[in-house]
Scaffold this motif. Structure first.
Motif, short mmCIF file in Angstrom:
data_model
loop_
_atom_site.label_atom_id
_atom_site.label_comp_id
_atom_site.label_asym_id
_atom_site.label_seq_id
_atom_site.Cartn_x
_atom_site.Cartn_y
_atom_site.Cartn_z
N LEU A 211 -4.37 2.11 -4.47
CA LEU A 211 -3.58 0.88 -4.44
C LEU A 211 -2.10 1.19 -4.29
CD1 LEU A 211 -5.29 -1.25 -7.26
CD2 LEU A 211 -5.63 -1.39 -4.78
N ARG A 214 -1.20 1.89 -0.63
CA ARG A 214 -1.16 0.69 0.20
C ARG A 214 0.07 -0.16 -0.10
NH1 ARG A 214 -5.30 -0.94 3.28
NH2 ARG A 214 -7.03 0.53 3.43
N GLU A 235 -1.73 -7.13 6.12
CA GLU A 235 -1.92 -6.07 5.14
C GLU A 235 -2.02 -6.64 3.72
OE1 GLU A 235 -2.58 -2.97 5.78
OE2 GLU A 235 -2.46 -3.44 7.92
N LEU A 239 -5.11 -6.04 1.13
CA LEU A 239 -4.89 -5.59 -0.23
C LEU A 239 -5.49 -6.58 -1.24
CD1 LEU A 239 -3.68 -3.43 -2.00
CD2 LEU A 239 -1.46 -4.55 -1.80
N TRP A 382 -11.40 -1.97 5.18
CA TRP A 382 -10.09 -1.32 5.10
C TRP A 382 -10.00 -0.11 6.04
CZ3 TRP A 382 -13.41 -2.37 1.06
CH2 TRP A 382 -13.10 -3.54 0.33
#
Length: 497
Positions: A211, A214, A235, A239, A382
């Motif tokens: 995480l 990203r 994006e 997420l 992803w």
């Protein structure tokens, strides 16, 4: 380490195949090592060179001191050792020794290694044989070989504590994404990168490095040029999808749950039955990520038809230890990691000497490549890209950049902007000469990134192969890309990165 089917060392009867100069240079950890290795690739630097039938090469390299450097390479790994103080693997002396072996001159003398080389080779092969034997019996007690019985209750408590931290981090990230959308995407450009770095640090504290990575990528989007709000929204949606998938992971199918754990940053060991095959090394390249360098090696199984990824990492100042020359074929076992795509695998024992060349994987048209990426996205939303081999495509320029178009006409894939910036694009164009090629690469939402290519007709009996001159060549020979006739049963993989 070469093993027989029974796990014993393999007695080879013939010398290992020579690597080409380009295959050797592809092993260099950086440009400085590549240039230094080029300099040492001539016989004047070396003495007492030799090789044996198992794939070991050794020699003494003249240095600045009174004692020469002792260099040994086990080409079956490959693995390297040298008495020089360099922390790079392979060092410039190992590269020079392999370049000396790769050139068209006489090969190092065949024979038994001297004591200083034999001791290292014997120790390395003994450790590899012990590791292979331990892996074969690891299932007897249900745990990894060489590790005492684990406390399952303690392991369960640790996993629960980490999952709780990640839960808290995912919930906090959801709140920050909600605040961003409520205030409008324009606020992301005004707040600068500091807010994103702070959020990424919170994800690191929550033990969710996936995480955190990203989030850092989100912070760079507002400065990425025109159209950044659309990219930022895309994006953020991905997420958000990852956050909600983690928070509801108990309701996901096992393969998708394993993918979510990996994307969040949880590691898992390679598991499942090993797959033995003849693996063609398609491509190898490094990607810097802060202080860490990640190395990706793509393999293709001749009998299984499976494409596999070997992923390794190097700490600051050191390249990843695992390296394989592009274009060789390994008779080896791979153990897959869990996940939806199950591309990533761990390299196990090898059962034969490396072969110098092999035909490319059977390719598909452009439309099938796009469909394959779409199916992969269904398993892993992803996913940045998917490995595919394109058959009979021609690189052509267009108003928006370069494309790989089907030779029969119809569909075309844009070449990714990162590939257009590399000099290897012109190697691809030169190899094509306006004719069709077989090209392996990564197909994703940013386009197709070509990593290796083969001339037309390579699927069966190759008629032509690209030959890269030795660095000591002079004049026009040193800069030209030559095309040479190959044997009817071999074909050379042309790396594009």
């Amino acid at each position: 380490m070469l093993l027989t089917d029974g796990g014993e060392p393999l007695g080879a009867a013939a010398p290992a195949a020579r690597w080409t100069v380009e295959q050797v240079l592809a092993l260099a950890p950086d440009d400085a090592s590549r240039k230094a290795g080029n300099k040492l690739g001539s016989a004047g630097w070396w003495s007492d060179t030799g090789e044996d039938a198992s794939g070991a090469v050794w020699g003494l390299c003249r240095g600045s001191g009174s004692k020469p450097y002792r260099t040994v390479v086990d080409t079956t790994g490959p693995a390297y050792t040298c008495s020089c103080p360099s922390r790079k693997f392979p060092c410039k002396h190992a590269l020079g020794l392999l370049l000396l072996r790769a050139c068209d001159g006489p090969a190092p003398a065949a024979g038994d290694p001297p004591d200083w080389a034999g001791e290292w080779l014997a120790g390395r092969r003994a450790r590899a044989a012990a590791k292979a034997g331990s892996a074969a019996t690891a299932g007897a007690d249900g745990g990894p070989a060489g590790v005492g019985p684990a406390d399952p209750e303690a392991a369960r408590r640790r996993a629960e504590r980490r999952a709780a931290r990640i839960d808290g981090g995912a919930q906090e990230l959801e709140q920050r994404l909600t605040d961003l959308l409520r205030g409008g995407l324009a606020a992301a450009e005004q707040s600068g990168y500091g807010l994103w770095e702070e959020t990424a640090a919170r994800m690191v504290d929550a033990q969710a490095p996936g995480l955190a990575g990203r989030v850092r990528e989100l912070g760079a989007i507002p400065a990425s040029g025109p159209g950044w709000p659309v990219r930022l929204l895309e994006e953020c949606a991905l997420l958000h999808l990852l956050d909600t998938a983690w928070l509801g992971i108990d309701r996901l199918p096992p393969p998708l749950a394993a993918t979510v754990r990996t994307r969040v940053g949880l590691t898992a060991p390679a598991e499942g039955p090993p797959l033995r095959d003849h693996w063609l090394v398609l491509a190898q390249y490094d990607t810097p990520d802060g202080k860490i360098v990640s190395r990706r090696i793509w393999l293709y199984g001749r009998e299984s038809g499976r494409t596999a990824l070997l992923l390794s990492f190097g700490a600051a100042g050191r390249s990843p230890a695992q390296a394989l020359p592009v274009g060789v074929t390994l008779d080896a076992e791979l153990t897959p990691y869990p996940g939806s795509g199950q591309l990533r695998a761990e390299l196990g024992p090898q059962f034969g000497l490396t072969a110098p060349a092999a035909p490319p994987p059977p390719g598909v048209p452009v439309t099938e490549a796009i469909a394959a990426y779409g199916r992969a996205l269904g398993d892993d939303p992803w996913l940045e890209s998917w490995p595919v081999t394109l058959r009979d495509v021609i690189p052509v320029p267009s108003a928006d950049g370069w494309q790989l178009a089907d030779a029969e006409g119809g569909a075309a894939l844009p070449v990714a902007s990162a590939a257009v910036a590399r000099p290897a694009l012109w190697k691809l164009v030169a190899l094509s000469g306006g004719g069709p090629l077989t090209v392996f690469g990564e197909c994703g939402h940013r386009g197709f990134d070509p990593l290796a290519a083969w001339p037309a007709g390579s699927e069966g009996a190759a008629a032509a192969t690209e030959s890269v001159p030795h660095p000591r060549a002079t004049g026009a020979t040193a800069t030209a890309v030559a095309t040479a006739t190959a044997s009817p049963t071999t074909v050379e993989t042309v790396p594009l990165i």
